[in-house]
Design a protein around this motif. Structure first.
Motif, PDB file in Angstrom:
ATOM      1  N   LYS A   8      68.810 -24.145 -30.616  1.00 21.24           N
ATOM      2  CA  LYS A   8      67.669 -23.572 -31.316  1.00 21.24           C
ATOM      3  C   LYS A   8      67.874 -22.096 -31.631  1.00 21.24           C
ATOM      4  O   LYS A   8      67.369 -21.582 -32.641  1.00 21.24           O
ATOM      5  N   LEU A   9      68.596 -21.400 -30.748  1.00 15.86           N
ATOM      6  CA  LEU A   9      68.809 -19.964 -30.923  1.00 15.86           C
ATOM      7  C   LEU A   9      70.157 -19.648 -31.555  1.00 15.86           C
ATOM      8  O   LEU A   9      70.584 -18.481 -31.538  1.00 15.86           O
ATOM      9  N   TRP A  10      70.838 -20.665 -32.112  1.00 17.82           N
ATOM     10  CA  TRP A  10      72.192 -20.459 -32.627  1.00 17.82           C
ATOM     11  C   TRP A  10      72.237 -19.407 -33.718  1.00 17.82           C
ATOM     12  O   TRP A  10      73.188 -18.623 -33.811  1.00 17.82           O
ATOM     13  N   VAL A  11      71.202 -19.346 -34.549  1.00 20.24           N
ATOM     14  CA  VAL A  11      71.194 -18.378 -35.644  1.00 20.24           C
ATOM     15  C   VAL A  11      71.187 -16.950 -35.103  1.00 20.24           C
ATOM     16  O   VAL A  11      71.634 -16.016 -35.776  1.00 20.24           O
ATOM     17  N   VAL A  12      70.699 -16.759 -33.872  1.00 19.21           N
ATOM     18  CA  VAL A  12      70.719 -15.445 -33.240  1.00 19.21           C
ATOM     19  C   VAL A  12      71.990 -15.257 -32.415  1.00 19.21           C
ATOM     20  O   VAL A  12      72.579 -14.167 -32.397  1.00 19.21           O
ATOM     21  N   LEU A  13      72.419 -16.315 -31.738  1.00 16.38           N
ATOM     22  CA  LEU A  13      73.582 -16.205 -30.855  1.00 16.38           C
ATOM     23  C   LEU A  13      74.879 -15.995 -31.629  1.00 16.38           C
ATOM     24  O   LEU A  13      75.773 -15.283 -31.161  1.00 16.38           O
ATOM     25  N   VAL A 129      78.149 -20.147 -47.429  1.00 17.94           N
ATOM     26  CA  VAL A 129      78.866 -18.888 -47.678  1.00 17.94           C
ATOM     27  C   VAL A 129      77.910 -17.702 -47.552  1.00 17.94           C
ATOM     28  O   VAL A 129      78.235 -16.677 -46.943  1.00 17.94           O
ATOM     29  N   GLY A 130      76.703 -17.840 -48.123  1.00 15.89           N
ATOM     30  CA  GLY A 130      75.715 -16.763 -48.015  1.00 15.89           C
ATOM     31  C   GLY A 130      75.322 -16.492 -46.578  1.00 15.89           C
ATOM     32  O   GLY A 130      75.248 -15.330 -46.149  1.00 15.89           O
ATOM     33  N   ASN A 131      75.086 -17.569 -45.810  1.00 19.57           N
ATOM     34  CA  ASN A 131      74.743 -17.390 -44.396  1.00 19.57           C
ATOM     35  C   ASN A 131      75.909 -16.768 -43.628  1.00 19.57           C
ATOM     36  O   ASN A 131      75.702 -15.953 -42.715  1.00 19.57           O
ATOM     37  N   GLY A 132      77.134 -17.164 -43.996  1.00 18.97           N
ATOM     38  CA  GLY A 132      78.304 -16.598 -43.326  1.00 18.97           C
ATOM     39  C   GLY A 132      78.431 -15.108 -43.566  1.00 18.97           C
ATOM     40  O   GLY A 132      78.732 -14.339 -42.640  1.00 18.97           O
ATOM     41  N   LEU A 138      75.646  -8.873 -39.842  1.00 19.38           N
ATOM     42  CA  LEU A 138      74.933  -8.647 -38.582  1.00 19.38           C
ATOM     43  C   LEU A 138      75.912  -8.448 -37.423  1.00 19.38           C
ATOM     44  O   LEU A 138      75.688  -7.602 -36.544  1.00 19.38           O
ATOM     45  N   ALA A 139      77.012  -9.223 -37.425  1.00 17.75           N
ATOM     46  CA  ALA A 139      78.001  -9.099 -36.354  1.00 17.75           C
ATOM     47  C   ALA A 139      78.645  -7.719 -36.362  1.00 17.75           C
ATOM     48  O   ALA A 139      78.854  -7.113 -35.297  1.00 17.75           O
ATOM     49  N   LEU A 140      78.954  -7.191 -37.543  1.00 12.10           N
ATOM     50  CA  LEU A 140      79.543  -5.851 -37.625  1.00 12.10           C
ATOM     51  C   LEU A 140      78.551  -4.784 -37.175  1.00 12.10           C
ATOM     52  O   LEU A 140      78.930  -3.817 -36.496  1.00 12.10           O
ATOM     53  N   LEU A 141      77.280  -4.963 -37.537  1.00 11.58           N
ATOM     54  CA  LEU A 141      76.263  -4.010 -37.094  1.00 11.58           C
ATOM     55  C   LEU A 141      76.114  -4.044 -35.579  1.00 11.58           C
ATOM     56  O   LEU A 141      76.039  -2.989 -34.916  1.00 11.58           O
ATOM     57  N   ALA A 293      79.714 -27.284 -35.029  1.00 11.49           N
ATOM     58  CA  ALA A 293      79.420 -26.096 -35.850  1.00 11.49           C
ATOM     59  C   ALA A 293      80.478 -25.805 -36.894  1.00 11.49           C
ATOM     60  O   ALA A 293      80.599 -24.666 -37.353  1.00 11.49           O
ATOM     61  N   GLY A 294      81.293 -26.791 -37.270  1.00  5.45           N
ATOM     62  CA  GLY A 294      82.250 -26.607 -38.350  1.00  5.45           C
ATOM     63  C   GLY A 294      83.363 -25.633 -37.997  1.00  5.45           C
ATOM     64  O   GLY A 294      83.828 -25.570 -36.856  1.00  5.45           O
ATOM     65  N   ILE A 295      83.780 -24.858 -39.005  1.00  6.09           N
ATOM     66  CA  ILE A 295      84.891 -23.928 -38.820  1.00  6.09           C
ATOM     67  C   ILE A 295      84.551 -22.863 -37.776  1.00  6.09           C
ATOM     68  O   ILE A 295      85.379 -22.510 -36.932  1.00  6.09           O
ATOM     69  N   ILE A 296      83.314 -22.356 -37.811  1.00  2.15           N
ATOM     70  CA  ILE A 296      82.903 -21.350 -36.830  1.00  2.15           C
ATOM     71  C   ILE A 296      82.980 -21.928 -35.424  1.00  2.15           C
ATOM     72  O   ILE A 296      83.435 -21.260 -34.480  1.00  2.15           O
ATOM     73  N   GLY A 297      82.554 -23.172 -35.267  1.00  4.17           N
ATOM     74  CA  GLY A 297      82.626 -23.803 -33.956  1.00  4.17           C
ATOM     75  C   GLY A 297      84.053 -23.972 -33.481  1.00  4.17           C
ATOM     76  O   GLY A 297      84.346 -23.779 -32.297  1.00  4.17           O
ATOM     77  N   ALA A 298      84.954 -24.340 -34.408  1.00  3.17           N
ATOM     78  CA  ALA A 298      86.363 -24.465 -34.028  1.00  3.17           C
ATOM     79  C   ALA A 298      86.940 -23.121 -33.612  1.00  3.17           C
ATOM     80  O   ALA A 298      87.732 -23.035 -32.660  1.00  3.17           O
ATOM     81  N   PHE A 299      86.533 -22.046 -34.302  1.00  3.01           N
ATOM     82  CA  PHE A 299      87.026 -20.709 -33.977  1.00  3.01           C
ATOM     83  C   PHE A 299      86.510 -20.233 -32.617  1.00  3.01           C
ATOM     84  O   PHE A 299      87.250 -19.631 -31.830  1.00  3.01           O
TER      85      PHE A 299
END
Length: 352
Positions: A8-13, A129-132, A138-141, A293-299
């Motif tokens: 549920k919190l994945w968009v934040v995590l 792509v937009g969400n990525g 956000l990750a860089l910030l 979680a696709g490519i992000i999950g694999a990474f």
């Protein structure tokens, strides 16, 4: 239940986890500048801007090469399809022109009948792509704040947990941070070695897109086993389209040789200094992460699996009475972090 909460919190995590991984890369130069008297905010900002400039320069080098050679590769791919058609007309298949045309028409009709689904997939891909890009921003910030204020985190967290848990919280925080840093260092070294030698092989045999393929190989190393396979397959495919079967077979041999040396020589040497996960665990983690979680999950699957292993091993050692990160009297633990020196967290919860 934890899995449900994290989902549920994945968009934040996700930005937090990516920001931590970026921080492991950016912290050493930031620490260097802080040791030489730079203010924390200025050091973090300069390092982050230099990192963005490096990524931008890499894209500026790769993009023109891809744009210049992609048309040529498309033409060569069309020639390759004609050769495949001629090969199918000969033995052992002996397909005539009409049969091949019928199969092609069936494929076209299948694509046309699924046009709405394909459009939906394209829209979903554009959204992804937009969400990525948003998550990356956000990750860089967050990475900026992590490297600016990160050394304050362990004393603050230890102060919130009480005197009995504070030493263990501080020790476990340091172990997880060290594990993330070690993962990034190990995979960067592996990716550099793979990209260097595979890139040299591609350059010797005049295969196009050498730098983009080398960069893809480097970043593929951050998805252990699976990433190397995908990057090697791209290199072989480009060689097959551009230079023919013989060169593709040679490139396949080079990729296989480099990956064997990496897996049997390099990986055991560098992993002896950090965490150690069995290859079966790595494969299962990558499979689970990619399916969830696709490519992000694999990474992220391998570092997450390594962190779980760290927490499990530390908890097991505590229950067994072995926790060397905490002093024998149980009153304090020494945690390296800030550039002014190690942070001493006392069992009372008060930062020393």
């Amino acid at each position: 239940m934890l899995g449900w909460v994290f989902g549920k919190l994945w968009v934040v995590l996700l930005p937090v986890i990516l920001g931590l991984l970026f921080a492991t890369v950016l912290w050493p130069p930031t620490r260097f500048l802080r040791r030489h008297g730079w203010p924390p905010a200025l050091a973090a900002a300069v390092v982050l801007l230099a990192f963005l400039g490096l990524l931008g320069g890499l894209i500026a080098v790769i993009a023109p090469q891809v744009a210049d050679q992609v048309t040529e590769l498309a033409d060569q791919a069309a020639d390759g399809l004609e050769q495949v058609q001629q090969w199918l007309q000969g033995p052992p298949f002996n397909l005539d022109q009409e049969q091949i045309g019928r199969y092609v028409d069936q494929a076209i009709n299948s694509v046309q009948s699924n046009a709405s689904n394909i459009a939906g997939y394209a829209a979903t891909g554009a959204t992804a792509v937009g969400n990525g890009l948003l998550n990356l921003l956000l990750a860089l910030l967050l990475a900026f704040f992590f490297i600016k204020d990160g050394p304050r985190w362990v004393p603050w967290l230890a102060a919130q947990t009480g005197p009995r848990a504070a030493p263990h919280v501080a020790a476990l925080s340091q172990k997880t941070w060290s594990t993330l840093s070690e993962f990034i260092k190990q995979q960067a070294l592996v990716g550099f070695v793979d990209a260097l030698f595979i890139g040299i092989g591609l350059w010797i045999f005049d295969v196009p897109l050498v730098i983009p393929l080398a960069v893809l190989t480097f970043f593929g190393a951050f998805i252990p086993i699976i990433g190397a396979f995908v990057a090697g397959a791209f290199a072989v495919l480009i060689a097959l389209v551009d230079e023919g079967f013989t060169v593709a077979l040679i490139i396949f041999g080079i990729v296989l040789l480099v990956q064997q040396i990496e897996g049997n020589v390099l990986q055991p040497i560098i992993q002896g200094r950090g965490f150690n996960l069995h290859s079966a665990v790595v494969i299962l983690a990558v499979t689970a992460g990619s399916s969830l979680a696709g490519i992000i999950g694999a990474f992220l699957s391998v570092p997450v699996a390594a962190l779980i292993a760290v927490v499990y091993r530390y908890t097991r050692d505590v229950f067994d009475g072995r926790h060397p990160e905490v002093a024998g009297d149980g009153t304090h633990t020494r945690v390296s972090g800030d550039d002014e020196g190690a942070v001493l967290t006392r069992a009372s919860g008060t930062p020393g």
